[in-house]
Design an enzyme around this catalytic site. Structure first.
Site, short mmCIF file in Angstrom:
data_model
loop_
_atom_site.label_atom_id
_atom_site.label_comp_id
_atom_site.label_asym_id
_atom_site.label_seq_id
_atom_site.Cartn_x
_atom_site.Cartn_y
_atom_site.Cartn_z
N LYS C 74 -36.14 73.73 -3.69
CA LYS C 74 -36.30 73.32 -2.29
C LYS C 74 -36.08 74.51 -1.36
CE LYS C 74 -34.77 69.57 0.85
NZ LYS C 74 -33.87 68.40 0.99
N SER C 149 -35.94 64.06 2.50
CA SER C 149 -36.51 65.32 2.94
C SER C 149 -37.01 66.22 1.80
CB SER C 149 -35.48 66.11 3.74
OG SER C 149 -34.36 66.46 2.91
N SER C 173 -32.03 62.05 0.43
CA SER C 173 -33.15 62.99 0.41
C SER C 173 -33.63 63.40 -0.97
CB SER C 173 -32.81 64.25 1.21
OG SER C 173 -32.95 64.00 2.58
#
Ligand SMILES: [Mg+2]
Ligand SMILES: [Zn+2]
Lengths: 480, 102, 471
Positions: C74, C149, C173
């Site tokens: 990420k 997210s 997330s």
């Protein structure tokens, strides 16, 4: 200055920030060293880089507890908090500090004059970076641009907050001086105000007499010497009195002390004050020193300045003069009392030891240099025994300090300061008296002023080798 | 715990200043509505009597996490400064700082 | 092919890491122009790392348990010298001078980072639409969001471009996008995985965790990244757990609470998937108990005060002074504001303002402190629940993946998609989302298993039972 008009009284509280003498910063492993090339002692943590996290330095905690114990504070479980405000010298735009749960709670500091000043708290926090202003005046007001060096960012600090218990600028100076001596004694700080190791802010207000309510206060920043502390507070209190006497009001604000101009000026007013939005620092966990740890630190604390002054007073016995008291304060403040106690333990007279340490040794070390206690003791013994004169002893001391040590007897010998034997001195005296028969006659008849004249002649004839005290004694003896 | 006063456009404008964000009038209005709606949802908390509960400062029951006072290498200055928007004299350059000091 | 198989074959010299990585790069080249799961593909460094692994194997050395396995990371996890932007304009082009602890652990385990994955800006969002790089699309239906997210990490694994990826979970997330994309996602116990190098959103809630196509691979990756880190004061001082070894031990004798409060409000098809999962567990000897923890309903409100409060402080440092975007202005304060105004998107601004407000003078007690007391209430309620059950089963999300653009104009509507995942973050507990079939339109459904602190091993075992039962 120093006197406020009429029945006005000033009320002063001091906030003192001291840097802690650790090897590394508060939350990272970067070196905590003064100076250094800009932005070389920096890492993700103290630069506040995204993703970095703080880890607390155990030595900083120990030193903070030492300070707390020396100030008789209650050591309590504490929580770090974030103090949020934007400023370019602050890498994260918040400062990690302690807010509602400081490590060191209420304590006190007794001034040498006997006044007890409450210490409200002594909490841990991190220092900011250093900003240099370019262009304009070189000061913050009117600078075109500024540059920031983060070497100092994250250096461990303890902020010591006094109660509003101080009533004169002189007392404020005494408080700062006493606190500085305590910090040095604990080993928590080197107390170097000129390097910013210890920085003082003063909250000053005035009121009409001791029973009146507190007035509006101003905070004065940038007091970086004991002299500035006293001058700035005197100046600020008088400024406030003059405003009030003229029917105006004091505005609560932060003011900056301009040492060169000798005045304070507005830095920011209360309306501009920040809303710091303190909240517990989620990246750190609570700090809860154990009783055992606190007791161990307490047991390791050396005697504090007040006790050390009492020790020296005890050595002097009943014959203490005001000059002695000043010398005692001065040697303790400079951490030189160990020389006096060592000399006294070796049998040297305390007044002589105190005088030499307070004046000559302090002066010599003040220019930088070191000396072992034992070396000083030997030199004092030599002087007391008359092996060297006072003048010679001072010269030997200067050489010893410059060389960082040595054998006092060898230095004295190398300088030709060998004891004149009594016979040699007598011969010189005979010659001097013969050459100055008229003067000698007047001296014998009672003109005491001439003693100095003859001493000087003998000293000149012996190139300073004669012991002044011995010459004097001989002169008196011969006069009968 | 009593419910605080509802959020106004004035509050949003003040908060924007604290947070160093510039908002247009239109944004102030829009954000006021959105934030008020979120805070309205939080009104259920205001109705709770939690006076006997401590504040959770941390999900973990950890304390006294400390590190030894040992120097570790710092970063290379060139690498650090290479990411800076403006540099002068090996330091981070910023425009005028007006009338304030930390 | 599973990550475990890849690593086994690479370690045994039966397969070359370079081939594996090239294959992944081809997959990315084929699919990612549509999906946009990656913000940047690290082709050169991935090839280099793969070659080094092959060389190590040839030299008779063991490159580690993830030898040659391609992985996506990420974009909020620092990789030295590679852009780590949090999908924000304010950090566009920022190259950290250091690696996150987990990045170091991946390298030490032989994993090969092939790219950085897309996300909602600063991990604020539930759809991966709030990204300066543009939205990521759901591999199961390109008109829908992958969740957020960590949408890029979920989509990258869901589309088979990489077998593994890392995400971060502050309020769901990892689990919500895992459910939307039909993959396994684990939110570990707070403190189990180091946060050092994870760009902070809400420090007391953030946790890095794995995405994988199957439970076993998730267990393997979690093992690699877990364990104490002296650089993170909130890191638990416990040895890394042994997860893979116990994966097949089943659920016989475990009491699993079917939690009404983590199901009510979910769509019918999701409710049915939860029930079916409960049956799979029961069939393997778990005891299913119906239960309710009404306090969980306060989670969302508490979360949307606590997380923004911490974020408002964490994101103050993006001020245009040391790194990232600067917009010039006459003085520092105006430069700070101009840079932040231009650099942050609306959702980030909204949360910064909400958090600033919740902490400001006069509101701290009513909002921030009250929310933190609510957190205590929720922690106690969970503790009481775990006195009588070993695990809790519920839905991961109320719905399957929604259309791109459907919720962007209504923040509150978007926040509600995290209602089932938030409570575990507040408590610091672990949870896992495991695929449990598909609903209308072939959209993936995930179910969520929750457990007390450090119950990862138990959670993965139960998830493995559900996975196996569906196969
Ligand atoms: Mg302070
Ligand atoms: Zn550092």
């Amino acid at each position: 200055m120093a006197e406020l008009p009429d029945d006005w009284e000033m009320v002063v509280g001091l906030e003192v920030h001291t840097e802690l003498a650790t090897s590394t910063k508060l939350f990272c492993g970067c070196s905590n060293a003064f100076g250094g090339e800009p932005n070389t002692n920096v890492c993700p943590v103290c630069l506040g880089l995204p993703g970095s996290l703080p880890v607390l330095n155990e030595k900083a905690v120990e030193l903070a507890i030492r300070i707390g114990l020396a100030l008789h504070c209650e050591i309590a479980p504490s929580v770090f908090a974030r103090k949020n405000y934007f400023y370019p010298d602050q890498p994260k735009d918040y400062q990690i500090s302690q807010y509602d749960k400081p490590l060191n709670g209420i304590g006190h500091l007794d001034l040498p004059d006997g006044t007890r000043v409450v210490v409200e708290r002594a909490h841990m926090e991190e220092d900011t970076g250093k900003t240099t202003h370019l262009g304009g005046t070189g000061r913050i007001h009117g600078a075109d641009e500024s540059i920031v060096d983060y070497n100092r960012a994250g250096v461990p600090l303890v902020e010591i907050v006094s109660g509003p218990d101080i009533r004169s600028a002189e007392q404020a100076r005494l408080y700062a001086a006493e606190l500085r001596a305590i910090l040095i004694a604990t080993g928590a700080s080197d107390g170097r105000m000129e390097e910013g190791s210890m920085r003082v802010d003063a909250n000053v207000s005035v009121r009409r007499g001791p029973d009146a309510p507190f007035g509006t206060r101003c905070e004065i920043k940038n007091l970086n010497s004991l002299r500035s502390v006293q001058r700035a507070i005197d100046h600020e209190a008088l400024r406030q009195v003059m405003l009030l006497e003229a029917g105006e009001t004091v505005t609560q604000e932060t003011r900056h002390w301009d040492e060169d101009a000798g005045r304070t000026q507005t830095l920011r007013s209360k309306e501009e004050a920040y809303d710091y939005r303190y909240f517990p620092e989620p990246d750190l966990v609570p700090l809860a020193p154990s009783d055992e740890q606190i007791d161990a630190i307490r047991a390791s604390l050396p005697p504090m300045p007040a006790e050390r002054r009492r020790t020296l007073l005890g050595l002097l016995g009943d014959s203490v003069t005001e000059a002695h008291a000043d010398q005692i304060s001065s040697v303790v403040d400079q951490d030189l009392d160990r020389f006096v106690t060592a000399a006294a333990a070796a049998g040297v007279g305390a007044p002589l030891a105190l005088a030499r340490v307070a004046n000559e040794l302090a002066g010599a070390l003040g220019d930088g240099g070191e000396l072992e206690e034992g070396t000083m003791v030997v030199l004092l013994e030599m002087e007391e025994a008359g092996e060297v004169s006072a003048t010679q002893a001072k010269a030997v001391l200067a050489d010893l300090v410059a060389a960082g040590g040595g054998d006092p007897r060898a230095v004295a010998k190398a300088k030709g300061f060998e004891q004149m034997d009594a016979g040699a001195l007598d011969a010189v005296l005979d010659a001097v008296i013969a050459e100055n028969a008229d003067a000698w006659q007047r001296y014998v008849e009672g003109d005491d002023k001439l003693a100095g004249f003859f001493t000087g002649k003998v000293m000149a004839a012996t190139k300073g080798q004669a012991d002044g005290k011995a010459v004097n004694a001989s002169l008196r003896q011969r006069r009968g | 715990m009593s419910e605080p006063a509802p959020l106004s456009a004035d509050d949003v404008a003040k908060v924007a200043v604290l947070a160093r964000l510039n908002l247009t009038d239109e944004e102030v209005e829009r954000f006021t509505g959105q934030l008020a709606s979120i805070l309205g949802h939080a009104a259920d908390l205001a109705a709770l009597d939690l006076s006997t509960l401590k504040v959770t400062e941390h999900p973990l029951e950890l304390s006294n996490v400390l590190r030894a006072d040992e120097v570790r290498p710092s970063l290379d200055r060139a690498e650090v400064l290479s990411q800076a928007p403006a540099v002068a004299d090996d330091r981070f350059l910023v425009p005028q700082i007006v009338g304030e000091e930390g | 092919m599973t990550a475990r198989t890849i690593a086994e074959q690479v370690r045994a010299g039966e397969r070359r890491a370079t081939e594996v990585v090239e294959a992944a790069l081809v997959e990315i080249a084929t699919h990612d122009s549509d999906l946009h799961a990656f913000t940047e593909v690290h082709t050169a460094s991935a090839r280099e790392a793969a070659e080094a692994i092959d060389a190590a194997v040839a030299a008779g050395n063991d490159p580690g348990p993830l030898a040659g396995v391609p992985i996506g990371v990420k974009d909020n996890i620092c990789q030295r010298g590679r852009v780590t932007s949090c999908a924000s304009k304010i950090l566009e082009g920022w190259q950290p001078p250091y690696d996150a602890t987990v990045v170091g652990r991946l390298a030490a385990a032989g994993a090969v980072i092939v790219g950085s994955t897309n996300m909602d800006e600063f991990a604020m969002g539930s759809s991966t639409e709030n990204s300066v790089y543009g939205p990521t699309r759901n591999p199961a239906d390109h008109s829908r969001v992958p969740g957020g997210s960590s949408g890029g990490s979920a989509a990258a694994v869901g589309a088979g471009m990489v077998p593994l990826s890392l995400g971060s979970d502050t309020g769901g997330s990892i689990r919500q996008p895992a459910a939307f994309c039909g993959v396994v996602g684990v939110k570990p116990t707070y403190g189990a995985v180091s946060r050092y190098g994870l760009v902070a959103f809400a420090s007391s809630l953030d946790q890095i965790g794995p995405f994988a196509a199957n439970v076993g691979d998730a267990a393997l990756l979690l093992e690699v990244i877990s364990g104490h880190d002296p650089l993170d004061s909130t890191s638990l001082d416990a040895p890394a757990p042994s997860l893979v070894a116990h994966l097949d031990e089943g659920v016989a004798g475990l009491r699993v609470g079917l939690c009404k409060d983590l199901i009510e409000g979910a769509s019918t098809e999701i409710t049915a998937a939860v029930a079916a999962s409960a049956e799979l567990l029961a069939a393997q000897g778990a005891e299913i108990v119906e239960m309710s923890i009404p306090e969980l309903h306060y989670g969302l409100s508490a979360y949307y005060l606590i997380a923004p409060a911490e974020a408002s402080s964490n994101l103050a440092r993006y001020d245009g002074v040391r790194y990232g975007l600067r917009v010039d202005a006459a003085n520092v304060a105006e430069m700070n504001a101009a840079s932040r105004t231009a650099g942050f998107g609306d959702e980030v601004k909204r949360r910064i303002m909400l958090g600033t407000y919740a902490l400001s003078a006069g509101y701290y007690d009513a909002y921030y402190a009250q929310a933190q007391r609510t957190r205590t209430l929720i922690i106690r309620a969970f503790a009481e629940a775990y006195a009588s059950v070993d695990l809790i089963l519920g839905a991961t999300t109320p719905t399957t993946a929604f259309e791109i653009g459907a919720k962007v104009s209504d923040p509150m509507e978007m926040y509600l998609s995290d209602v089932f995942t938030i409570p575990t973050n507040l408590a610091g507990h672990p949870a896992i989302s495991v695929p449990a079939g598909t609903g209308a339109g072939g959209l993936p459904i995930g179910v969520q298993l929750l457990g007390p602190a450090l119950s990862e091993e138990r959670l993965l075992r139960a998830a493995a039972v559900i996975e196996k039962g569906r196969a």
